[in-house]
Each structure stands twice: as C-alpha cells, then as structure tokens.
Design a protein around this motif. Structure first.
Motif, mmCIF file in Angstrom:
data_model
loop_
_atom_site.group_PDB
_atom_site.id
_atom_site.type_symbol
_atom_site.label_atom_id
_atom_site.label_comp_id
_atom_site.label_asym_id
_atom_site.label_seq_id
_atom_site.Cartn_x
_atom_site.Cartn_y
_atom_site.Cartn_z
ATOM 1 N N GLY A 189 0.856 -1.178 0.000
ATOM 2 C CA GLY A 189 0.000 0.000 0.000
ATOM 3 C C GLY A 189 0.895 1.231 0.000
ATOM 4 O O GLY A 189 1.900 1.275 0.706
ATOM 5 N N ILE A 190 0.536 2.231 -0.801
ATOM 6 C CA ILE A 190 1.415 3.398 -0.938
ATOM 7 C C ILE A 190 0.654 4.682 -0.617
ATOM 8 O O ILE A 190 -0.457 4.886 -1.112
ATOM 9 N N SER A 191 1.251 5.542 0.221
ATOM 10 C CA SER A 191 0.681 6.873 0.450
ATOM 11 C C SER A 191 1.751 7.905 0.128
ATOM 12 O O SER A 191 2.945 7.609 0.182
ATOM 13 N N ILE A 192 1.325 9.095 -0.230
ATOM 14 C CA ILE A 192 2.278 10.102 -0.709
ATOM 15 C C ILE A 192 2.167 11.402 0.104
ATOM 16 O O ILE A 192 1.060 11.916 0.332
ATOM 17 N N TYR A 193 3.291 11.899 0.547
ATOM 18 C CA TYR A 193 3.381 13.187 1.239
ATOM 19 C C TYR A 193 3.392 14.304 0.199
ATOM 20 O O TYR A 193 4.089 14.159 -0.821
ATOM 21 N N PRO A 194 2.720 15.394 0.327
ATOM 22 C CA PRO A 194 1.859 15.771 1.444
ATOM 23 C C PRO A 194 0.371 15.502 1.163
ATOM 24 O O PRO A 194 -0.468 15.792 1.978
ATOM 25 N N ASP A 195 0.070 14.899 -0.037
ATOM 26 C CA ASP A 195 -1.345 14.722 -0.412
ATOM 27 C C ASP A 195 -2.109 13.897 0.624
ATOM 28 O O ASP A 195 -3.252 14.194 0.952
ATOM 29 N N ASP A 196 -1.471 12.820 1.118
ATOM 30 C CA ASP A 196 -2.189 11.890 1.994
ATOM 31 C C ASP A 196 -1.955 12.158 3.473
ATOM 32 O O ASP A 196 -2.585 11.518 4.328
ATOM 33 N N GLY A 197 -1.060 13.062 3.818
ATOM 34 C CA GLY A 197 -0.828 13.355 5.235
ATOM 35 C C GLY A 197 0.464 14.113 5.426
ATOM 36 O O GLY A 197 1.347 14.065 4.554
ATOM 37 N N PHE A 198 0.543 14.759 6.585
ATOM 38 C CA PHE A 198 1.727 15.592 6.838
ATOM 39 C C PHE A 198 2.718 14.940 7.786
ATOM 40 O O PHE A 198 3.830 15.399 7.938
ATOM 41 N N ASP A 199 2.292 13.867 8.444
ATOM 42 C CA ASP A 199 3.254 13.216 9.343
ATOM 43 C C ASP A 199 3.267 11.699 9.110
ATOM 44 O O ASP A 199 2.408 11.151 8.401
ATOM 45 N N ALA A 200 4.256 11.072 9.722
ATOM 46 C CA ALA A 200 4.461 9.633 9.492
ATOM 47 C C ALA A 200 3.224 8.829 9.890
ATOM 48 O O ALA A 200 2.816 7.906 9.174
ATOM 49 N N ILE A 201 2.622 9.185 11.030
ATOM 50 C CA ILE A 201 1.479 8.394 11.514
ATOM 51 C C ILE A 201 0.346 8.401 10.491
ATOM 52 O O ILE A 201 -0.195 7.355 10.120
ATOM 53 N N ALA A 202 0.004 9.582 9.993
ATOM 54 C CA ALA A 202 -1.087 9.695 9.017
ATOM 55 C C ALA A 202 -0.721 8.945 7.730
ATOM 56 O O ALA A 202 -1.561 8.230 7.158
ATOM 57 N N LEU A 203 0.522 9.068 7.297
ATOM 58 C CA LEU A 203 0.930 8.421 6.043
ATOM 59 C C LEU A 203 0.923 6.897 6.173
ATOM 60 O O LEU A 203 0.449 6.190 5.272
ATOM 61 N N ILE A 204 1.411 6.401 7.314
ATOM 62 C CA ILE A 204 1.457 4.943 7.505
ATOM 63 C C ILE A 204 0.039 4.379 7.582
ATOM 64 O O ILE A 204 -0.268 3.328 7.016
ATOM 65 N N LYS A 205 -0.824 5.109 8.255
ATOM 66 C CA LYS A 205 -2.210 4.659 8.387
ATOM 67 C C LYS A 205 -2.851 4.505 6.997
ATOM 68 O O LYS A 205 -3.522 3.521 6.707
ATOM 69 N N LYS A 206 -2.617 5.502 6.149
ATOM 70 C CA LYS A 206 -3.231 5.448 4.815
ATOM 71 C C LYS A 206 -2.569 4.376 3.948
ATOM 72 O O LYS A 206 -3.246 3.707 3.154
ATOM 73 N N ALA A 207 -1.265 4.203 4.099
ATOM 74 C CA ALA A 207 -0.586 3.143 3.345
ATOM 75 C C ALA A 207 -1.138 1.781 3.774
ATOM 76 O O ALA A 207 -1.336 0.882 2.965
ATOM 77 N N GLU A 208 -1.420 1.661 5.077
ATOM 78 C CA GLU A 208 -1.980 0.397 5.592
ATOM 79 C C GLU A 208 -3.371 0.148 5.024
ATOM 80 O O GLU A 208 -3.711 -0.980 4.672
ATOM 81 N N THR A 209 -4.172 1.216 4.979
ATOM 82 C CA THR A 209 -5.521 1.083 4.414
ATOM 83 C C THR A 209 -5.417 0.604 2.967
ATOM 84 O O THR A 209 -6.148 -0.299 2.544
ATOM 85 N N ALA A 210 -4.478 1.192 2.211
ATOM 86 C CA ALA A 210 -4.301 0.790 0.804
ATOM 87 C C ALA A 210 -3.834 -0.666 0.724
ATOM 88 O O ALA A 210 -4.290 -1.428 -0.125
ATOM 89 N N MET A 211 -2.956 -1.054 1.660
ATOM 90 C CA MET A 211 -2.464 -2.436 1.654
ATOM 91 C C MET A 211 -3.598 -3.421 1.953
ATOM 92 O O MET A 211 -3.727 -4.459 1.318
ATOM 93 N N ARG A 212 -4.438 -3.049 2.936
ATOM 94 C CA ARG A 212 -5.563 -3.935 3.274
ATOM 95 C C ARG A 212 -6.488 -4.104 2.067
ATOM 96 O O ARG A 212 -7.012 -5.163 1.804
ATOM 97 N N ASN A 213 -6.644 -3.009 1.341
ATOM 98 C CA ASN A 213 -7.458 -3.029 0.139
ATOM 99 C C ASN A 213 -6.893 -4.016 -0.902
ATOM 100 O O ASN A 213 -7.632 -4.762 -1.531
ATOM 101 N N VAL A 214 -5.575 -4.037 -1.030
ATOM 102 C CA VAL A 214 -4.925 -4.981 -1.956
ATOM 103 C C VAL A 214 -5.203 -6.418 -1.510
ATOM 104 O O VAL A 214 -5.593 -7.271 -2.300
ATOM 105 N N LYS A 215 -5.036 -6.658 -0.199
ATOM 106 C CA LYS A 215 -5.199 -8.025 0.315
ATOM 107 C C LYS A 215 -6.616 -8.535 0.104
ATOM 108 O O LYS A 215 -6.820 -9.704 -0.200
ATOM 109 N N GLU A 216 -7.591 -7.634 0.293
ATOM 110 C CA GLU A 216 -8.990 -8.057 0.165
ATOM 111 C C GLU A 216 -9.318 -8.460 -1.260
ATOM 112 O O GLU A 216 -10.090 -9.379 -1.494
ATOM 113 N N SER A 217 -8.741 -7.739 -2.224
ATOM 114 C CA SER A 217 -9.119 -8.041 -3.609
ATOM 115 C C SER A 217 -8.131 -9.016 -4.248
ATOM 116 O O SER A 217 -7.977 -9.044 -5.458
#
Ligand code: C2E
Ligand code: MG
Ligand code: MG
Length: 338
Positions: free
Chosen positions: A31-59
C-alpha cells in the motif's frame, strides 16, 4: 520500475518453496501513500498506506495500490457494519431462513439449509453477502456462528416434534470458526443441549477451510464425523482443492457451485465440468447436490447425470420456518414440479 497500471504479479515471479513436505509461496501486498497529499506526518501516512495495503489483500494479494480517499470511506462503512452486527447480536435482529433441499429423483424435500438474514430496523432485510465478510474480518463471526448453529439445531428439533419427516439441517461454517479453539467441543455441546440426532446435522465447509493446515483440518473433521455429523464441501469447484486431498477428508457431500449449474445448458466447458464433478463424487461414494438450479433444462441435465439432490429458487428460495413447514402441509407444494 512499476507503473501504476502494471500488476506487481506481472513483474514478481512467484516461486514455490518446498519446505518440510509443504509447497509454500510468498506473496507481497503493497500500500502506498504520498506526502503531502495523503498526510503531513508519518502516523497519518502509515495509516493510509496500511488502508491501501488492506485493500490490496482483500481483492486478492500480490499487488500494489496507491491510497485513494474512497478507501477511507470503505473502511468507515465497514466500521458501521461491524458495530451494527454487534448491536444486532445483542438485540436479536438476526433470523434464519431455510431453503429446502430436494431429492431430484422423487421431488421430495430431504433437508434444509439454514441461511442467515439480518432484519435491520428502519432498513429491512440485509443479506449475508453484505455482512458475513465484515463479521469474519472482525471476529464477530464466532458468536454469530454459535447463534446460527444453536438456532438451526433448535429448529430441526422443533420440526421433528411437529411431525415433519427426518430432515437434514445444513449449517454454513466459516474458515474462522474452524480455526477457533473449542469449535468441535462447541458442536458437541449444542447437540447435547438441543438433543438433535447428530446424523441430522450437516456442516457446509468451503474448500478454503480444507486447504488450510491440512493435518489439523483432517483431525478436526474426523472428530466431527465421529460424532455422527455429516460434512459437505460447499461451492465445490470454485476453490483450489487438490483432488488427492479429497480422499483424505471424511466428506459425505459435494455441493456443485451455482456457476457450473448456470452454465450447464449453455456453456460446453461448464457442462463438461459439471458432469465430471458428478462422476468424481459418485466414484468417491459422495452425495452430490446441485446448488441454484433455476431452469427445467438444468434440472433435466442433472437428472440425466444422476445427480441426487438440488436446491433451486424455482421450487423455493429460503423461507421463514413457518413457511417451510407449509411445504409439508400443502400437497401441491410437497413435490417439486417436474
Ligand atoms: P451458500 O452457502 O453457497 O448458499 C447458497 C446461496 O445461494 C444462498 O444465498 C441461496 O439463497 C442462493 N440460492 C439458492 N438457490 C438459488 C437459485 O436457484 N438461484 C440463485 N440465484 N441463488 C440461489 P444467500 O442466502 O444470500 O447466502 C449467500 C452465502 O452467504 C452462502 O452461500 C454462505 O456462504 C453465506 N452464509 C449464509 N448464511 C450463513 C451463515 O449462517 N453462516 C455463514 N458463515 N455463512 C453464511
Ligand atoms: Mg452453503
Ligand atoms: Mg454454495
């Protein structure tokens, strides 16, 4: 280099490793997230990357995906369903409907499959495809399945008391249930509490359950079988069962998936697969059930292949318990129209 349109699986060649007698392969989900579009700090970016990764796993794993806002909406929807299920369990909003299983030769009802529905206040009926997945992901499937099993066994006993013939009650079991410690003991307990004859209970398991941790699965299935409970493979033909494993599992019934039945009369490959599954099951001395028989043509083909049993919306979809018992009191409905 990866372009967003190329699947990781195209560039990543999966190699099977043979370890301790098992063929294992590793997949990578990214799962990939991009600064600054998806968040300004590591926590926000990792959370969104995780959401994207979970999305990959589900499909289907082994791919990569960039985070998009709709994924968050999906996660929020899942949260809503999850808390809804929790409340529904407390408020007793789940009900079981029963679909008759018919002897295709005589047309008589020989069993019932318990199918869960959620009567959501202010919303109406919610069907399993809209909540079983979330229940599985959140672990809520465990209390849900306990309720389903107990309720289905109580209903089977009630029909016996009401004088209905000996009907087999089929209950769907999730892979998560199977992995729960105490699952087998739970079945034993429900049978003891309800007093249902174990030979009238049938558990429907998908191929996915069977293929995970084969040795442990065979052990659990043998213990269930030893109680006298019957075992069926649901949606047969859609998973990845190795045919040689089929001999190792103490299975009684193969349920041919609807997709093959649908293609019986129009797709030459489906027809060939359908008849091959019936012959395979017969040579292994299994009962064959056709799922989702919708037309007379399909029914005739199945009968010609000596497929024993079927479930078909044409005869009856899943109905409430009182409607099910009407199938016995109304002579015109008692037998399937041929
Ligand atoms: P399944 O176990 O393969 O159940 C058969 C599904 O096919 C049911 O849908 C049934 O209504 C539908 N069906 C039967 N005959 C026909 C037909 O002639 N035409 C068509 N188009 N459909 C037909 P339903 O009730 O929506 O259930 C969907 C799936 O949800 C089930 O597939 C099962 O995997 C799962 N499920 C249902 N109840 C439970 C439950 O209590 N526990 C668990 N773990 N899963 C459940
Ligand atoms: Mg089923
Ligand atoms: Mg099925």
């Amino acid at each position: 280099t990866l372009s967003p349109s190329s699947a990781a699986s195209d560039v990543y060649k999966r190699q099977t490793q043979h370890i301790a007698g098992h063929d294992l392969s590793v997949t990578a989900s990214l799962g990939i997230s991009i600064y600054p579009d998806d968040g300004f700090d590591a926590i926000a970016l990792i959370k969104k990357a995780e959401t994207a990764m979970r999305n990959v796993k589900e499909s289907g794993p082994n791919d990569f995906r960039f985070f998009i806002e709709e994924m968050n909406q999906r996660a929020r929807d899942q949260q809503t369903i999850e808390s809804g299920i929790r409340l529904a369990l407390e408020r007793d909003e789940f009900v079981l409907h029963y679909q008759p299983k018919l002897d295709l030769g005589t047309g008589e009802v020989v069993g019932a499959e318990a199918l869960i529905r959620w009567l959501k206040p202010g919303h109406g009926w919610v069907y399993p495809s809209d909540f079983i997945g979330v229940a599985e992901d959140s672990g809520l499937i465990v209390p849900l399945s306990k309720w389903v099993l107990a309720q289905a066994c109580r209903q089977a006993c009630a029909w016996q008391v009401a004088g209905l013939p000996r009907l087999r009650m089929s209950v769907n079991v999730s892979a998560i249930d199977f992995r729960q410690r105490g699952f087998v003991e739970g079945i034993e307990q429900v049978l003891a509490e309800t007093g249902l004859d174990p030979s009238l209970l049938e558990l429907e398991i998908t191929e996915g359950v069977l293929m995970q941790n084969v040795d442990a699965t065979v052990g659990a299935l043998n213990r269930i079988k030893a109680m006298g409970v019957r075992l069926a493979i649901d949606d047969f033909g859609t998973g990845y069962s190795s045919l040689s494993y089929l001999r190792r599992f103490p299975i009684d019934v193969l349920k041919i998936d609807q997709s093959f039945i649908r293609g019986l009369s129009r797709d030459i490959n489906d027809a060939a697969l359908g008849s091959a599954i019936i012959s395979l099951g017969k040579s292994l001395k299994l009962t064959i059930i056709a799922e989702g028989v919708e037309t007379l043509e399909q029914l005739n083909i199945l009968k010609a292949h000596q497929c024993e049993e079927g479930q078909r919306n044409y005869f009856s979809k899943a109905v409430a318990p009182h409607e099910f018992s009407l199938l016995y009191t109304s002579p015109s409905q008692r037998h399937m129209r041929r």
